[in-house]
Design a protein around this motif. Sequence first.
Motif, PDB file in Angstrom:
ATOM      1  N   MET A 133       0.807  -1.222   0.000  1.00 19.19           N
ATOM      2  CA  MET A 133       0.000   0.000   0.000  1.00 19.19           C
ATOM      3  C   MET A 133       0.839   1.271   0.000  1.00 19.19           C
ATOM      4  N   LEU A 134       1.991   1.246   0.639  1.00 22.43           N
ATOM      5  CA  LEU A 134       2.766   2.458   0.859  1.00 22.43           C
ATOM      6  C   LEU A 134       3.822   2.656  -0.215  1.00 22.43           C
ATOM      7  N   ASP A 135       4.609   3.723  -0.057  1.00 21.44           N
ATOM      8  CA  ASP A 135       5.719   3.995  -0.973  1.00 21.44           C
ATOM      9  C   ASP A 135       6.871   3.044  -0.674  1.00 21.44           C
ATOM     10  N   PRO A 136       7.920   3.022  -1.513  1.00 20.10           N
ATOM     11  CA  PRO A 136       9.019   2.075  -1.287  1.00 20.10           C
ATOM     12  C   PRO A 136       9.692   2.203   0.078  1.00 20.10           C
ATOM     13  N   ARG A 137       9.693   3.417   0.657  1.00 21.45           N
ATOM     14  CA  ARG A 137      10.294   3.596   1.979  1.00 21.45           C
ATOM     15  C   ARG A 137       9.332   3.231   3.112  1.00 21.45           C
ATOM     16  N   MET A 138       8.098   2.914   2.791  1.00 18.44           N
ATOM     17  CA  MET A 138       7.074   2.553   3.773  1.00 18.44           C
ATOM     18  C   MET A 138       6.854   3.691   4.775  1.00 18.44           C
ATOM     19  N   THR A 139       6.494   4.845   4.243  1.00 19.77           N
ATOM     20  CA  THR A 139       6.226   6.026   5.045  1.00 19.77           C
ATOM     21  C   THR A 139       4.724   6.149   5.231  1.00 19.77           C
ATOM     22  N   GLY A 181       7.703   4.213  13.355  1.00 18.68           N
ATOM     23  CA  GLY A 181       7.169   3.356  12.297  1.00 18.68           C
ATOM     24  C   GLY A 181       8.204   2.354  11.815  1.00 18.68           C
ATOM     25  N   TRP A 182       8.284   2.197  10.497  1.00 18.01           N
ATOM     26  CA  TRP A 182       9.279   1.294   9.906  1.00 18.01           C
ATOM     27  C   TRP A 182      10.635   1.978   9.711  1.00 18.01           C
ATOM     28  N   GLY A 183      10.751   3.194  10.214  1.00 19.14           N
ATOM     29  CA  GLY A 183      12.043   3.860  10.197  1.00 19.14           C
ATOM     30  C   GLY A 183      12.354   4.669   8.959  1.00 19.14           C
ATOM     31  N   SER A 184      11.343   5.018   8.167  1.00 14.31           N
ATOM     32  CA  SER A 184      11.624   5.716   6.912  1.00 14.31           C
ATOM     33  C   SER A 184      12.355   7.031   7.134  1.00 14.31           C
ATOM     34  N   PHE A 185      11.934   7.801   8.148  1.00  9.32           N
ATOM     35  CA  PHE A 185      12.621   9.070   8.376  1.00  9.32           C
ATOM     36  C   PHE A 185      14.035   8.847   8.891  1.00  9.32           C
ATOM     37  N   MET A 186      14.205   7.967   9.854  1.00  8.15           N
ATOM     38  CA  MET A 186      15.533   7.729  10.410  1.00  8.15           C
ATOM     39  C   MET A 186      16.505   7.250   9.331  1.00  8.15           C
ATOM     40  N   ILE A 187      16.050   6.330   8.501  1.00  7.62           N
ATOM     41  CA  ILE A 187      16.919   5.803   7.445  1.00  7.62           C
ATOM     42  C   ILE A 187      17.285   6.902   6.456  1.00  7.62           C
ATOM     43  N   TYR A 188      16.300   7.740   6.097  1.00  9.22           N
ATOM     44  CA  TYR A 188      16.572   8.841   5.170  1.00  9.22           C
ATOM     45  C   TYR A 188      17.550   9.833   5.801  1.00  9.22           C
ATOM     46  N   ALA A 189      17.336  10.186   7.061  1.00  8.60           N
ATOM     47  CA  ALA A 189      18.206  11.155   7.727  1.00  8.60           C
ATOM     48  C   ALA A 189      19.620  10.622   7.883  1.00  8.60           C
ATOM     49  N   ALA A 190      19.750   9.325   8.173  1.00  2.10           N
ATOM     50  CA  ALA A 190      21.079   8.730   8.306  1.00  2.10           C
ATOM     51  C   ALA A 190      21.784   8.679   6.955  1.00  2.10           C
ATOM     52  N   ARG A 211      14.542  -2.838  11.338  1.00  2.00           N
ATOM     53  CA  ARG A 211      15.942  -3.202  11.545  1.00  2.00           C
ATOM     54  C   ARG A 211      16.536  -3.801  10.276  1.00  2.00           C
ATOM     55  N   ASP A 212      15.772  -4.586   9.557  1.00  2.00           N
ATOM     56  CA  ASP A 212      16.263  -5.151   8.302  1.00  2.00           C
ATOM     57  C   ASP A 212      16.475  -4.062   7.253  1.00  2.00           C
ATOM     58  N   LEU A 213      15.530  -3.123   7.175  1.00  2.00           N
ATOM     59  CA  LEU A 213      15.644  -2.066   6.177  1.00  2.00           C
ATOM     60  C   LEU A 213      16.817  -1.136   6.467  1.00  2.00           C
ATOM     61  N   ALA A 214      17.116  -0.912   7.738  1.00  2.57           N
ATOM     62  CA  ALA A 214      18.195   0.000   8.112  1.00  2.57           C
ATOM     63  C   ALA A 214      19.571  -0.590   7.842  1.00  2.57           C
ATOM     64  N   GLY A 215      19.692  -1.896   7.877  1.00  2.00           N
ATOM     65  CA  GLY A 215      20.975  -2.527   7.602  1.00  2.00           C
ATOM     66  C   GLY A 215      22.056  -2.050   8.551  1.00  2.00           C
ATOM     67  N   ASP A 216      23.176  -1.575   7.991  1.00  2.00           N
ATOM     68  CA  ASP A 216      24.321  -1.144   8.796  1.00  2.00           C
ATOM     69  C   ASP A 216      24.288   0.340   9.141  1.00  2.00           C
ATOM     70  N   LEU A 217      23.233   1.038   8.806  1.00  2.00           N
ATOM     71  CA  LEU A 217      23.141   2.461   9.132  1.00  2.00           C
ATOM     72  C   LEU A 217      23.071   2.660  10.648  1.00  2.00           C
ATOM     73  N   PRO A 218      23.504   3.812  11.157  1.00  2.00           N
ATOM     74  CA  PRO A 218      23.455   4.072  12.604  1.00  2.00           C
ATOM     75  C   PRO A 218      22.037   4.383  13.075  1.00  2.00           C
ATOM     76  N   VAL A 219      21.168   3.382  12.982  1.00  2.00           N
ATOM     77  CA  VAL A 219      19.748   3.514  13.299  1.00  2.00           C
ATOM     78  C   VAL A 219      19.369   2.417  14.279  1.00  2.00           C
ATOM     79  N   GLU A 220      18.814   2.803  15.416  1.00  2.00           N
ATOM     80  CA  GLU A 220      18.423   1.848  16.456  1.00  2.00           C
ATOM     81  C   GLU A 220      16.911   1.898  16.670  1.00  2.00           C
ATOM     82  N   PHE A 221      16.275   0.734  16.697  1.00  2.00           N
ATOM     83  CA  PHE A 221      14.846   0.620  16.984  1.00  2.00           C
ATOM     84  C   PHE A 221      14.667   0.102  18.415  1.00  2.00           C
ATOM     85  N   ARG A 222      13.815   0.788  19.166  1.00  2.00           N
ATOM     86  CA  ARG A 222      13.507   0.340  20.527  1.00  2.00           C
ATOM     87  C   ARG A 222      12.008   0.117  20.647  1.00  2.00           C
TER      88      ARG A 222
END
Length: 387
Positions: A133-139, A181-190, A211-222
């Motif tokens: 349903m969403l865009d590729p970044r899942m926003t 959410g699924w981290g779209s903003f964090m991943i984009y900002a990183a 966590r899978d989408l972020a890969g090795d980026l400095p992004v932490e999900f809590r």
Amino acid sequence: MNRRMTMEVEPAEDHAVATDSRFAQLLARADIRIDGDRPWDIRIRDPRAVERILGWGNLGLGEAFMAGWAEIDRVDEFVDRVLRAELTREVGRSPRLWWPALKARLLNCQTRSRCWEVGEYHYDLGNDFYRDMLDPRMTYTCGFWGDGAETLAEAQEHKLDIICRKLELKPGQRLLDIGCGWGSFMIYAAEHYGVECVGLTISKEQAALGRDLAGDLPVEFRLMDYRDVDEPFDHVVSVGMFEHVGRHNYDEYMQVARRCLKPDGLFLLHTIGTNREGSPPDPWVGKYIFPNGELPAMQQVIDACEGRFVVEDMHNFGADYDHTLMAWYENFEQAWPKWREAYGETFGRMWKYYLQSCAGGFRARQIQLWQFVLSPTGARGGYRRPV
């Protein structure tokens, strides 16, 4: 499938059925016809629909639509016309609707123990379903179409970049995302601004895929409630989460953001809002889509900021949510044959009603989308919104 996704239509009340003529006269004021052939006309397949709609307002209309008692090709156009004609003032008088309004006023429906319900019920519906349903970044928030965006993906990237620029992000800074959410903003900002991000979510499905989408980026999900975070960050952002906080918790929410924000940092709050303070939560949306959700009014946001933040900027692009929701609906409709067997026809009608009725609400400008930029004591030299 989620336990509350099946319809719960209760028996009709024991009083005289409202006449079709009254219903027809009311709809005529919005240029809507019963059993007409225009996309916004309503077709009555079961006479119980009329009483349900007149007595229960949006809850009755949504349930009649889910049950197949009423059909509307373009719910968004129907809702837009109904709201602009102010027909909602004359329907929804059933005593059954008093309890949701009273509960929101008197009870805290977004306590620590209940905050997880919306994650389990709505956001854990299925990552693959939302991916379709969403865009590729899942926003899963409003895109920004004002920079000439022609696709949903472009509108969402524009929105993410606008937030980064409003926060004046710089490489090496540390950012807190409340309701990530699924981290779209964090991943984009990183990726684009070189920041380190910590995101809070109450959805196990979102955290796992994020966590899978972020890969090795400095992004932490809590996986945690926002009330439990207490550590310093250069900036704080919250995109589409404040709608789940509730009026009884606005002060505490702002206290948390303030204690986590460094003195020279910025806090961007992105939220849907209502035009009228004290408006009760929509009973259909609360029952079938976002349990315990509540839209804030402008004054409620400002009151919660008092003594904690300086309001540096407020940007309303609520009309863009109409375009975003209709883009989501197009994606949903295209993917629906894939999901029909698993979710069922009632769910399909419910999801169409959700996306299109919300689009109609934004189109009628009955609900808004606000982005506030807040600072603890005022940006030195003043704040300038990036062009």
